[in-house]
Design a protein around this motif. Sequence first.
Motif, PDB file in Angstrom:
ATOM      1  N   VAL A 122       0.709  -1.067   0.039  1.00 22.58           N
ATOM      2  CA  VAL A 122      -0.009  -0.070  -0.162  1.00 22.58           C
ATOM      3  C   VAL A 122       0.836   1.108   0.132  1.00 22.58           C
ATOM      4  N   THR A 123       0.864   1.995  -1.128  1.00 23.04           N
ATOM      5  CA  THR A 123       1.708   3.269  -0.986  1.00 23.04           C
ATOM      6  C   THR A 123       0.500   4.251  -1.770  1.00 23.04           C
ATOM      7  N   LEU A 124       0.559   5.412  -1.430  1.00 25.15           N
ATOM      8  CA  LEU A 124      -0.541   6.469  -1.719  1.00 25.15           C
ATOM      9  C   LEU A 124      -0.359   6.526  -3.199  1.00 25.15           C
ATOM     10  N   ARG A 125       0.815   6.658  -3.902  1.00 26.15           N
ATOM     11  CA  ARG A 125       0.793   6.660  -5.249  1.00 26.15           C
ATOM     12  C   ARG A 125       0.048   5.525  -6.032  1.00 26.15           C
ATOM     13  N   GLU A 126       0.401   4.494  -5.599  1.00 28.85           N
ATOM     14  CA  GLU A 126      -0.296   3.127  -6.223  1.00 28.85           C
ATOM     15  C   GLU A 126      -1.653   3.124  -5.797  1.00 28.85           C
ATOM     16  N   VAL A 127      -2.225   3.662  -4.600  1.00 26.10           N
ATOM     17  CA  VAL A 127      -3.677   3.773  -4.314  1.00 26.10           C
ATOM     18  C   VAL A 127      -4.196   4.528  -5.512  1.00 26.10           C
ATOM     19  N   GLY A 128      -3.464   5.604  -5.612  1.00 24.14           N
ATOM     20  CA  GLY A 128      -4.126   7.087  -6.548  1.00 24.14           C
ATOM     21  C   GLY A 128      -4.370   6.442  -8.244  1.00 24.14           C
ATOM     22  N   ARG A 129      -3.077   5.390  -8.609  1.00 24.51           N
ATOM     23  CA  ARG A 129      -2.992   4.948  -9.952  1.00 24.51           C
ATOM     24  C   ARG A 129      -4.297   3.819  -9.998  1.00 24.51           C
ATOM     25  N   MET A 130      -4.260   2.993  -8.914  1.00 23.42           N
ATOM     26  CA  MET A 130      -5.204   1.913  -8.977  1.00 23.42           C
ATOM     27  C   MET A 130      -6.595   2.506  -8.899  1.00 23.42           C
ATOM     28  N   SER A 131      -6.950   3.456  -8.188  1.00 24.07           N
ATOM     29  CA  SER A 131      -8.407   4.398  -8.302  1.00 24.07           C
ATOM     30  C   SER A 131      -8.632   5.352  -9.408  1.00 24.07           C
ATOM     31  N   GLY A 132      -7.486   5.507 -10.281  1.00 25.88           N
ATOM     32  CA  GLY A 132      -7.875   6.112 -11.428  1.00 25.88           C
ATOM     33  C   GLY A 132      -7.996   7.677 -11.441  1.00 25.88           C
ATOM     34  N   VAL A 133      -7.063   7.878 -10.251  1.00 24.55           N
ATOM     35  CA  VAL A 133      -6.847   9.572 -10.096  1.00 24.55           C
ATOM     36  C   VAL A 133      -5.653  10.061  -9.883  1.00 24.55           C
ATOM     37  N   SER A 134      -5.125  10.927 -10.038  1.00 26.30           N
ATOM     38  CA  SER A 134      -3.604  11.573  -9.944  1.00 26.30           C
ATOM     39  C   SER A 134      -2.984  10.881  -8.701  1.00 26.30           C
ATOM     40  N   HIS A 135      -1.855  10.793  -8.839  1.00 27.96           N
ATOM     41  CA  HIS A 135      -0.923  10.343  -7.546  1.00 27.96           C
ATOM     42  C   HIS A 135      -0.947  11.235  -6.354  1.00 27.96           C
ATOM     43  N   MET A 136      -1.390  12.533  -6.527  1.00 25.89           N
ATOM     44  CA  MET A 136      -1.472  13.358  -5.430  1.00 25.89           C
ATOM     45  C   MET A 136      -3.001  13.265  -4.650  1.00 25.89           C
ATOM     46  N   ALA A 137      -3.986  12.721  -5.602  1.00 24.53           N
ATOM     47  CA  ALA A 137      -5.267  12.902  -5.144  1.00 24.53           C
ATOM     48  C   ALA A 137      -5.407  12.127  -3.726  1.00 24.53           C
ATOM     49  N   PRO A 138      -4.609  11.080  -3.422  1.00 26.85           N
ATOM     50  CA  PRO A 138      -5.028  10.451  -1.941  1.00 26.85           C
ATOM     51  C   PRO A 138      -4.699  11.399  -0.700  1.00 26.85           C
ATOM     52  N   TYR A 139      -3.652  12.375  -1.111  1.00 25.17           N
ATOM     53  CA  TYR A 139      -3.140  12.958  -0.161  1.00 25.17           C
ATOM     54  C   TYR A 139      -4.023  14.289   0.177  1.00 25.17           C
ATOM     55  N   LYS A 140      -5.227  14.465  -0.603  1.00 32.00           N
ATOM     56  CA  LYS A 140      -6.286  15.371  -0.247  1.00 32.00           C
ATOM     57  C   LYS A 140      -7.341  14.637   0.731  1.00 32.00           C
TER      58      LYS A 140
END
Length: 187
Positions: free
Chosen positions: A25-43
Amino acid sequence: MPHDTRNVLLASATALLDEGGVEAVTLREVGRMSGVSHMAPYKHFHDKESLLAVIATREVERLGHMIDHAADAPDDLGGTLHSVLHSYVSWALEHPVRFRLIYCGPWTRPRRELEEALGRTSERVTDVVRRCQRGGELAGHDPERCTCLLLAAAHGAVQLRLAGHPASAGDPDVVVDDLLGLLRSPR
């Protein structure tokens, strides 16, 4: 929409967790897998640990609902506690990574929401213990201590199984049944 994005991020993170453990689990991979930018999880999450804490808290709440369902299923009070504890064991064996996350997570600071959810879930089990004591199925020991003993035995047996110890070291279901037998009220 932000709430939906948060749920999508949590679903992706949970899938990554189940597939590869905490390390996957990385925020970058979570974003990629979710179809959003790699920065979106940080919001939505301060950091990886915050994301994992939300997953763990949600899982404990889900476990609490499973306990409620198991507690409401049978008519026999002795069977109720049996059902509750076996539901806990089944959940832990079916979701070993989530089980480890909750109890052994990478927590670098206290996670109040998780601790509160664990407390509520433990209280649900204690309520079942009290019902069984009132119904004469369990001896009248201190219900909180009895709950602690029951959960510790189930938890320990699950840990042994997940660590690869043979069933002879303590099958979790057998350990639960043996302990319930020892705690039953004498007739």
